[in-house]
Scaffold this motif. Structure first.
Motif, PDB file in Angstrom:
ATOM      1  N   LEU A 123       0.860  -1.175   0.000  1.00  0.00           N
ATOM      2  CA  LEU A 123       0.000   0.000   0.000  1.00  0.00           C
ATOM      3  C   LEU A 123       0.895   1.223   0.000  1.00  0.00           C
ATOM      4  O   LEU A 123       1.683   1.436   0.934  1.00  0.00           O
ATOM      5  N   LEU A 124       0.790   2.024  -1.057  1.00  0.00           N
ATOM      6  CA  LEU A 124       1.586   3.244  -1.187  1.00  0.00           C
ATOM      7  C   LEU A 124       0.673   4.462  -1.084  1.00  0.00           C
ATOM      8  O   LEU A 124      -0.460   4.437  -1.588  1.00  0.00           O
ATOM      9  N   LEU A 125       1.188   5.502  -0.442  1.00  0.00           N
ATOM     10  CA  LEU A 125       0.418   6.726  -0.239  1.00  0.00           C
ATOM     11  C   LEU A 125       1.140   7.908  -0.861  1.00  0.00           C
ATOM     12  O   LEU A 125       2.375   8.017  -0.785  1.00  0.00           O
ATOM     13  N   PHE A 126       0.360   8.817  -1.417  1.00  0.00           N
ATOM     14  CA  PHE A 126       0.882  10.073  -1.959  1.00  0.00           C
ATOM     15  C   PHE A 126       0.064  11.199  -1.339  1.00  0.00           C
ATOM     16  O   PHE A 126      -1.167  11.193  -1.428  1.00  0.00           O
ATOM     17  N   GLY A 127       0.775  12.141  -0.699  1.00  0.00           N
ATOM     18  CA  GLY A 127       0.089  13.205   0.029  1.00  0.00           C
ATOM     19  C   GLY A 127       0.304  13.120   1.517  1.00  0.00           C
ATOM     20  O   GLY A 127      -0.381  13.786   2.297  1.00  0.00           O
ATOM     21  N   ILE A 128       1.280  12.305   1.938  1.00  0.00           N
ATOM     22  CA  ILE A 128       1.635  12.161   3.347  1.00  0.00           C
ATOM     23  C   ILE A 128       3.056  12.698   3.533  1.00  0.00           C
ATOM     24  O   ILE A 128       3.951  12.340   2.763  1.00  0.00           O
ATOM     25  N   PRO A 129       3.280  13.545   4.520  1.00  0.00           N
ATOM     26  CA  PRO A 129       2.344  13.994   5.550  1.00  0.00           C
ATOM     27  C   PRO A 129       1.416  15.120   5.094  1.00  0.00           C
ATOM     28  O   PRO A 129       0.388  15.338   5.705  1.00  0.00           O
ATOM     29  N   GLU A 130       1.772  15.851   4.029  1.00  0.00           N
ATOM     30  CA  GLU A 130       0.929  16.941   3.561  1.00  0.00           C
ATOM     31  C   GLU A 130       0.565  16.698   2.094  1.00  0.00           C
ATOM     32  O   GLU A 130       1.429  16.327   1.294  1.00  0.00           O
ATOM     33  N   PRO A 131      -0.697  16.899   1.731  1.00  0.00           N
ATOM     34  CA  PRO A 131      -1.097  16.700   0.325  1.00  0.00           C
ATOM     35  C   PRO A 131      -0.479  17.750  -0.590  1.00  0.00           C
ATOM     36  O   PRO A 131      -0.249  18.902  -0.180  1.00  0.00           O
ATOM     37  N   LYS A 132      -0.210  17.313  -1.843  1.00  0.00           N
ATOM     38  CA  LYS A 132       0.333  18.203  -2.853  1.00  0.00           C
ATOM     39  C   LYS A 132      -0.502  18.082  -4.120  1.00  0.00           C
ATOM     40  O   LYS A 132      -1.148  17.058  -4.356  1.00  0.00           O
ATOM     41  N   SER A 133      -0.442  19.113  -4.938  1.00  0.00           N
ATOM     42  CA  SER A 133      -1.287  19.133  -6.141  1.00  0.00           C
ATOM     43  C   SER A 133      -0.883  18.070  -7.152  1.00  0.00           C
ATOM     44  O   SER A 133      -1.709  17.627  -7.965  1.00  0.00           O
ATOM     45  N   ASP A 134       0.374  17.632  -7.132  1.00  0.00           N
ATOM     46  CA  ASP A 134       0.832  16.650  -8.111  1.00  0.00           C
ATOM     47  C   ASP A 134       0.798  15.223  -7.577  1.00  0.00           C
ATOM     48  O   ASP A 134       1.390  14.320  -8.189  1.00  0.00           O
ATOM     49  N   ASP A 135       0.114  14.993  -6.444  1.00  0.00           N
ATOM     50  CA  ASP A 135       0.040  13.637  -5.889  1.00  0.00           C
ATOM     51  C   ASP A 135      -0.532  12.633  -6.891  1.00  0.00           C
ATOM     52  O   ASP A 135       0.054  11.547  -7.073  1.00  0.00           O
ATOM     53  N   PRO A 136      -1.647  12.924  -7.564  1.00  0.00           N
ATOM     54  CA  PRO A 136      -2.181  11.951  -8.519  1.00  0.00           C
ATOM     55  C   PRO A 136      -1.208  11.642  -9.658  1.00  0.00           C
ATOM     56  O   PRO A 136      -1.051  10.477 -10.052  1.00  0.00           O
ATOM     57  N   ALA A 137      -0.574  12.675 -10.202  1.00  0.00           N
ATOM     58  CA  ALA A 137       0.362  12.455 -11.304  1.00  0.00           C
ATOM     59  C   ALA A 137       1.554  11.609 -10.848  1.00  0.00           C
ATOM     60  O   ALA A 137       2.020  10.724 -11.582  1.00  0.00           O
ATOM     61  N   ARG A 138       2.050  11.863  -9.642  1.00  0.00           N
ATOM     62  CA  ARG A 138       3.177  11.077  -9.148  1.00  0.00           C
ATOM     63  C   ARG A 138       2.762   9.639  -8.862  1.00  0.00           C
ATOM     64  O   ARG A 138       3.549   8.707  -9.044  1.00  0.00           O
ATOM     65  N   ALA A 139       1.532   9.434  -8.418  1.00  0.00           N
ATOM     66  CA  ALA A 139       1.049   8.077  -8.166  1.00  0.00           C
ATOM     67  C   ALA A 139       0.984   7.286  -9.468  1.00  0.00           C
ATOM     68  O   ALA A 139       1.387   6.112  -9.527  1.00  0.00           O
ATOM     69  N   ILE A 140       0.484   7.914 -10.525  1.00  0.00           N
ATOM     70  CA  ILE A 140       0.416   7.238 -11.823  1.00  0.00           C
ATOM     71  C   ILE A 140       1.827   6.956 -12.348  1.00  0.00           C
ATOM     72  O   ILE A 140       2.106   5.866 -12.878  1.00  0.00           O
ATOM     73  N   ALA A 141       2.719   7.937 -12.211  1.00  0.00           N
ATOM     74  CA  ALA A 141       4.097   7.733 -12.654  1.00  0.00           C
ATOM     75  C   ALA A 141       4.763   6.601 -11.878  1.00  0.00           C
ATOM     76  O   ALA A 141       5.535   5.812 -12.438  1.00  0.00           O
ATOM     77  N   CYS A 142       4.452   6.506 -10.593  1.00  0.00           N
ATOM     78  CA  CYS A 142       5.007   5.430  -9.765  1.00  0.00           C
ATOM     79  C   CYS A 142       4.478   4.074 -10.239  1.00  0.00           C
ATOM     80  O   CYS A 142       5.242   3.086 -10.321  1.00  0.00           O
TER      81      CYS A 142
END
Length: 446
Positions: free
Chosen positions: A306-325
């Motif tokens: 389980l990977l999280l993007f936006g921890i500890p603080e959310p960022k505007s590019d979290d979705p794009a980085r998740a897809i890239a990951c």
């Protein structure tokens, strides 16, 4: 029960103390040899005999014997901490005795303590003693040296120059200047400075010990936290925000679930050691992709993660980085398959979703765990499971794709309700995605 920091630091300090005692032993031997050369190698022996100073050989033998004894104790592993007090007392006694005997044989008063070579053995012993990192011994040695000098002054007396103070202003001869240089006030200043050397080195040792304990304590705590918590969260908790994270908070998070396909059947057929190597290799590739794109590995669950993007603080590019990951994981798995020539190839399913979730730390001080709870986490897990149905390795919700600004690169594969949910979820697949091969068979090497 000793703390983890004490358990790590104490052996280091003991080792440092033993090494310091070995170094101090050689310093004692060097002082003894220097005194021997001074007394007997440059005509000192004749003057010693002339003045009846029969104790000079005792001083030389004392330093050499004390040094040899401490070397033997260290070499035979018989050194115990309390011996440092004994050896330090021996150092102070020999230095004091050396000064007293030198002044007595030369028929000089205690005014001339600072003129003797032996006086320089004191700061030398204090400097080497600082390697022990035991302030108590340094203070012990300093006190003994100060008392020793006081005994010399009490026994040999200190000439007063008060009667010549006015005349000394007009007396400009070198002898008068020398007398004033070794009068009581300058010698008191020298004694004070010597005492300060001992006190300051003891203070330095105290601060060094505290710093060492602090560094080891923080490293131990960080290691302990990192065993249970994501590194990013552990660093925040170290900064004193544990109470805040225990209360938890709701925030926007992008979640990526990844799971290796067919691992259950593999576990039944493969040797446990080979299966362990396979799973470890898989986890390394997931970790590499997460680090590359700023993802936080919340947990590994068997052959999944389980990977999280936006921890500890959310960022505007979290979705794009998740897809890239997710794409990086697929690229690494593909390279792994080609390198190891797995037959059939290792396959994974990845589901990505985003939304508001509860984030916080649960558990007691013995075992803390970071957790993310909420409907969006369940949806992400369902999307990952949907890869089995649609036979695509990567699926994502429309919310993630739209937030990443990649709508043109994805196509819809489902607009239905997922198991356990009432509302439909739009699921998309990358246009360049290919379905898995339908062949099955054992994975025969790692």
């Amino acid at each position: 029960m000793p703390s983890p920091a004490n358990a790590l630091v104490d052996p280091l300090l003991v080792e440092a103390e033993i090494e310091a005692e070995r170094t101090t032993a050689w310093v004692r031997i060097a002082i003894g040899l220097i005194l021997a050369v001074g007394f007997f190698g440059i005509g000192g022996g004749a003057s010693v005999g002339e003045h009846g100073g029969i104790r000079y050989p005792v001083i030389v033998i004392g330093f050499l014997g004390l040094g040899a004894t401490s070397l033997i104790v260290v070499a035979t592993r018989r050194y115990v901490p309390w011996l440092a007090y004994v050896f330090s007392a021996g150092d102070a006694a020999m230095i004091t005795f050396n000064i007293w005997e030198s002044l007595r044989v030369s028929h000089l008063s205690a005014n001339w303590i600072a003129a003797l070579p032996a006086i320089w053995a004191a700061p030398l012993i204090l400097a080497v003693g600082a390697l022990r990192y035991r302030p108590a011994i340094q203070l012990w040695t300093t006190v003994l040296l100060t008392i020793g000098y006081g005994i010399v002054v009490a026994d040999l007396g200190f000439a007063s120059y008060a009667a010549h103070r006015d005349a000394a202003v007009l007396d400009l001869t070198p002898g008068a200047a020398l007398d004033r240089l070794f009068s009581l006030p300058p010698n008191v200043m020298r004694l004070v400075m010597l005492t300060l050397i001992g006190l300051i080195t003891a203070l330095v040792m105290t601060r060094s010990r505290r710093l060492l304990f602090r560094v080891v304590t923080e490293a131990t705590n960080r290691t302990s936290l990192a065993r249970f918590l994501p590194t990013e969260v552990a660093s925040i908790i170290e900064a004193g925000k544990l109470a805040e994270w225990r209360r938890g908070r709701r925030q926007r998070v992008t979640v990526l679930f990844v799971d290796m396909r067919g691992s259950t059947s593999l576990a039944e057929r493969m040797d446990p050691s080979r299966l362990s190597v396979l799973i470890s290799s898989f986890r390394r590739r997931v970790t590499r992709a997460a680090l590359m794109h700023g993802g936080v590995i919340d947990k590994f669950i068997g052959d999944g993660a389980l990977l999280l993007f936006g921890i500890p603080e959310p960022k505007s590019d979290d979705p794009a980085r998740a897809i890239a990951c997710a794409r990086e994981i697929l690229r690494l798995i593909d390279g792994w398959n080609r390198k190891r020539r797995f037959d059939p190839p290792v396959r994974v399913g990845i589901g990505v979703h985003m939304g508001e979730a509860y984030c916080g730390v649960v558990g007691d001080d013995a075992r803390l765990e970071f957790t993310v709870l909420g409907d969006m986490v369940n949806v992400a897990a369902r999307i990952e499971q949907a890869t089995k149905i649609f036979q695509f390795p990567l699926l994502a919700s429309a919310a993630v794709v739209e937030a990443a600004g990649q709508g043109a690169a994805w196509i819809e594969v489902s607009h239905e309700t997922l198991p356990g949910r009432m509302e439909p979820v739009v699921i998309l697949v990358p246009r360049d995605s290919r379905k898995w091969p339908l062949t099955t068979g054992p994975v025969d090497n790692q």
